[in-house]
Design a protein around this motif. Structure first.
Motif, PDB file in Angstrom:
ATOM      1  N   LEU A 127       0.829  -1.204   0.000  1.00 37.36           N
ATOM      2  CA  LEU A 127       0.000   0.000   0.000  1.00 37.36           C
ATOM      3  C   LEU A 127       0.861   1.250   0.000  1.00 37.36           C
ATOM      4  N   PHE A 128       1.858   1.275   0.879  1.00 40.45           N
ATOM      5  CA  PHE A 128       2.718   2.450   0.970  1.00 40.45           C
ATOM      6  C   PHE A 128       3.415   2.706  -0.365  1.00 40.45           C
ATOM      7  N   SER A 129       3.926   1.652  -0.991  1.00 39.03           N
ATOM      8  CA  SER A 129       4.672   1.828  -2.236  1.00 39.03           C
ATOM      9  C   SER A 129       3.794   2.331  -3.373  1.00 39.03           C
ATOM     10  N   GLN A 130       2.507   1.990  -3.345  1.00 36.36           N
ATOM     11  CA  GLN A 130       1.594   2.405  -4.411  1.00 36.36           C
ATOM     12  C   GLN A 130       1.010   3.791  -4.177  1.00 36.36           C
ATOM     13  N   PHE A 131       0.901   4.178  -2.919  1.00 36.00           N
ATOM     14  CA  PHE A 131       0.245   5.445  -2.585  1.00 36.00           C
ATOM     15  C   PHE A 131       1.216   6.590  -2.304  1.00 36.00           C
ATOM     16  N   PHE A 132       2.383   6.280  -1.715  1.00 35.94           N
ATOM     17  CA  PHE A 132       3.235   7.331  -1.168  1.00 35.94           C
ATOM     18  C   PHE A 132       4.672   7.224  -1.646  1.00 35.94           C
ATOM     19  N   ASN A 133       5.372   8.337  -1.601  1.00 38.19           N
ATOM     20  CA  ASN A 133       6.803   8.393  -1.864  1.00 38.19           C
ATOM     21  C   ASN A 133       7.580   8.215  -0.569  1.00 38.19           C
ATOM     22  N   SER A 134       8.894   8.084  -0.672  1.00 34.09           N
ATOM     23  CA  SER A 134       9.707   7.807   0.512  1.00 34.09           C
ATOM     24  C   SER A 134       9.685   8.946   1.528  1.00 34.09           C
ATOM     25  N   THR A 187      -9.579  12.794  -8.180  1.00 34.92           N
ATOM     26  CA  THR A 187     -10.300  12.748  -9.443  1.00 34.92           C
ATOM     27  C   THR A 187     -10.825  11.337  -9.670  1.00 34.92           C
ATOM     28  N   GLU A 188     -11.698  11.173 -10.634  1.00 36.58           N
ATOM     29  CA  GLU A 188     -12.225   9.839 -10.924  1.00 36.58           C
ATOM     30  C   GLU A 188     -11.107   8.889 -11.342  1.00 36.58           C
ATOM     31  N   GLN A 189     -10.163   9.374 -12.111  1.00 35.73           N
ATOM     32  CA  GLN A 189      -9.032   8.525 -12.508  1.00 35.73           C
ATOM     33  C   GLN A 189      -8.199   8.121 -11.297  1.00 35.73           C
ATOM     34  N   GLU A 190      -7.966   9.059 -10.385  1.00 45.74           N
ATOM     35  CA  GLU A 190      -7.190   8.755  -9.183  1.00 45.74           C
ATOM     36  C   GLU A 190      -7.927   7.777  -8.272  1.00 45.74           C
ATOM     37  N   LYS A 191      -9.244   7.903  -8.203  1.00 49.09           N
ATOM     38  CA  LYS A 191     -10.032   6.951  -7.425  1.00 49.09           C
ATOM     39  C   LYS A 191      -9.881   5.536  -7.996  1.00 49.09           C
ATOM     40  N   GLU A 192      -9.802   5.449  -9.305  1.00 48.52           N
ATOM     41  CA  GLU A 192      -9.615   4.145  -9.941  1.00 48.52           C
ATOM     42  C   GLU A 192      -8.246   3.563  -9.582  1.00 48.52           C
ATOM     43  N   PHE A 193      -7.221   4.416  -9.485  1.00 43.13           N
ATOM     44  CA  PHE A 193      -5.897   3.950  -9.051  1.00 43.13           C
ATOM     45  C   PHE A 193      -5.980   3.317  -7.666  1.00 43.13           C
ATOM     46  N   VAL A 194      -6.731   3.948  -6.765  1.00 44.88           N
ATOM     47  CA  VAL A 194      -6.882   3.416  -5.413  1.00 44.88           C
ATOM     48  C   VAL A 194      -7.593   2.069  -5.446  1.00 44.88           C
ATOM     49  N   LYS A 195      -8.645   1.986  -6.235  1.00 42.12           N
ATOM     50  CA  LYS A 195      -9.403   0.730  -6.338  1.00 42.12           C
ATOM     51  C   LYS A 195      -8.521  -0.397  -6.841  1.00 42.12           C
ATOM     52  N   VAL A 196      -7.726  -0.130  -7.861  1.00 44.65           N
ATOM     53  CA  VAL A 196      -6.842  -1.155  -8.415  1.00 44.65           C
ATOM     54  C   VAL A 196      -5.843  -1.622  -7.360  1.00 44.65           C
ATOM     55  N   THR A 197      -5.292  -0.680  -6.606  1.00 42.58           N
ATOM     56  CA  THR A 197      -4.337  -1.043  -5.553  1.00 42.58           C
ATOM     57  C   THR A 197      -4.980  -1.924  -4.497  1.00 42.58           C
ATOM     58  N   LEU A 198      -6.198  -1.593  -4.078  1.00 39.83           N
ATOM     59  CA  LEU A 198      -6.881  -2.391  -3.077  1.00 39.83           C
ATOM     60  C   LEU A 198      -7.193  -3.798  -3.613  1.00 39.83           C
ATOM     61  N   ASP A 199      -7.521  -3.885  -4.887  1.00 41.28           N
ATOM     62  CA  ASP A 199      -7.751  -5.183  -5.497  1.00 41.28           C
ATOM     63  C   ASP A 199      -6.471  -6.017  -5.507  1.00 41.28           C
ATOM     64  N   LYS A 206      -8.610   8.420   2.642  1.00 42.73           N
ATOM     65  CA  LYS A 206     -10.058   8.477   2.796  1.00 42.73           C
ATOM     66  C   LYS A 206     -10.776   7.713   1.692  1.00 42.73           C
ATOM     67  N   GLU A 207     -10.303   7.831   0.475  1.00 38.04           N
ATOM     68  CA  GLU A 207     -10.929   7.103  -0.622  1.00 38.04           C
ATOM     69  C   GLU A 207     -10.789   5.600  -0.417  1.00 38.04           C
ATOM     70  N   ALA A 208      -9.631   5.162   0.051  1.00 42.67           N
ATOM     71  CA  ALA A 208      -9.436   3.739   0.309  1.00 42.67           C
ATOM     72  C   ALA A 208     -10.416   3.238   1.367  1.00 42.67           C
ATOM     73  N   LEU A 209     -10.599   4.000   2.418  1.00 41.92           N
ATOM     74  CA  LEU A 209     -11.583   3.614   3.438  1.00 41.92           C
ATOM     75  C   LEU A 209     -12.997   3.600   2.869  1.00 41.92           C
ATOM     76  N   ASN A 210     -13.333   4.615   2.076  1.00 43.70           N
ATOM     77  CA  ASN A 210     -14.661   4.657   1.453  1.00 43.70           C
ATOM     78  C   ASN A 210     -14.908   3.419   0.596  1.00 43.70           C
ATOM     79  N   LEU A 211     -13.911   3.037  -0.180  1.00 47.02           N
ATOM     80  CA  LEU A 211     -14.048   1.877  -1.051  1.00 47.02           C
ATOM     81  C   LEU A 211     -14.219   0.589  -0.260  1.00 47.02           C
ATOM     82  N   ARG A 212     -13.739   0.591   0.968  1.00 39.79           N
ATOM     83  CA  ARG A 212     -13.896  -0.586   1.821  1.00 39.79           C
ATOM     84  C   ARG A 212     -15.194  -0.532   2.631  1.00 39.79           C
TER      85      ARG A 212
END
Length: 305
Positions: A246-253, A288-300, A267-273
């Motif tokens: 999760l950290f590697s997909q969402f955040f920088n060092s 954005t909608e595209q960024e929300k999709e990035f979060v969904k893919v990561t959670l999947d 917050k979006e990750a929690l909402n999706l859960r």
């Protein structure tokens, strides 16, 4: 006070503050989130850290969040509340409410924007330590304060009467380890990664845990430490890999976001859960909608790790 004054250890998430679309605090969502976090086995909660967006709240909102967190957690696990501000007077005012509602301690970073020198930082914490009655966790947060507390300064701060812990969010791992050895016998030390290195330092060398962001995956995060304490390294690292992914997909060092803002991603990750992550509050914007999709893919993807 010293490290033995408190029982803080393991995974203590810096939790989000859910806001409604109109910017008001979602108090029902906040209560739901608190109970979920306790039920998922967190070892403590950190209210109004950076993830909690304290910087866009009124003083009364901050104090009410302290009150409701203490009420609903009801001493089941430690609650530490963020009291970062620009002056010692402001910190002390927040800490007074924190003490009245019987939380476990306060988290305080150097004043943002000011960029104080080392003597100014020491004097700031010294005054706070002299004027509050709760245990203090120092928050070394270079990204938010433009100050990376040196090993020498952390060693001095560890000797202050009320200081019992440090959340060291320096991006410099060499500095992180040097500071650990300098203060570990006096105060608790948080910020370890949930991998082989973190396992060794917490299991065998005296480290205390992680104050992470959001607890997005629920009990996966505290289970790294639960298995560590049992001596089950394989299962601990299995959970740690999910946290690291999760950290590697969402955040920088340096803890900045790879897109959007850290708070909006969390917050979006929690909402999706299906949890009350809610909306961020301006100046933080929703994804954005595209960024929300990035979060969904990561959670999947994390489900398969």
């Amino acid at each position: 006070m010293d490290r033995n004054t408190v029982d803080w250890k393991g995974y203590i998430p810096a939790i989000t503050t859910p806001f409604l679309e109109n910017g008001e605090v979602d108090w029902e969502g906040w209560e739901e989130l608190l109970h979920w976090l306790v039920d998922e086995g967190m070892h403590g909660l950190l209210v109004n850290g950076t993830t909690g967006e304290w910087f866009s709240q009124s003083v009364e909102e901050q104090k009410e969040l302290f009150r409701t967190a203490s009420k609903h957690v009801n001493n089941r696990i430690p609650v530490i509340v963020g009291c970062t501000a620009y002056t010692a007077d402001q910190v002390v005012d927040l800490a007074k409410t924190a003490s009245e509602v019987n939380v476990s301690g306060i988290l305080v970073a150097p004043p943002p924007y000011v960029v104080p020198n080392e003597e100014e930082v020491f004097a700031y914490y010294e005054e706070i330590s002299d004027r509050v009655d709760l245990p203090i966790c120092i928050y070394n947060w270079p990204r938010g304060t433009n100050v990376d507390l040196s090993v020498d300064l952390l060693t001095r701060l560890a000797k202050l009467d009320k200081v019992v812990a440090v959340k060291n969010s320096t991006p410099d791992f060499g500095h992180f380890i040097k500071a650990f050895y300098a203060v570990k016998d006096e105060i608790r030390y948080f910020g370890f990664p949930m991998n082989d290195i973190g396992y060794e330092y917490v299991k065998n060398l005296g480290g205390d845990g992680t104050m992470g962001a959001g607890a997005i995956l629920g009990r996966v995060h505290p289970d790294f430490y639960n298995y560590l304490w049992e001596g089950n390294k394989e299962e601990a690292l299995k959970n740690g890999r999910k946290d690291a992914f999760l950290f590697s997909q969402f955040f920088n060092s340096d803890f900045s976001a790879k897109y959007g803002s850290p708070q909006s991603i969390t917050k979006e990750a929690l909402n999706l859960r299906g949890l009350p992550g809610g909306y961020p509050r301006k100046p933080i914007l929703p994804l954005t909608e595209q960024e929300k999709e990035f979060v969904k893919v990561t959670l999947d993807e994390v489900e398969g790790i």
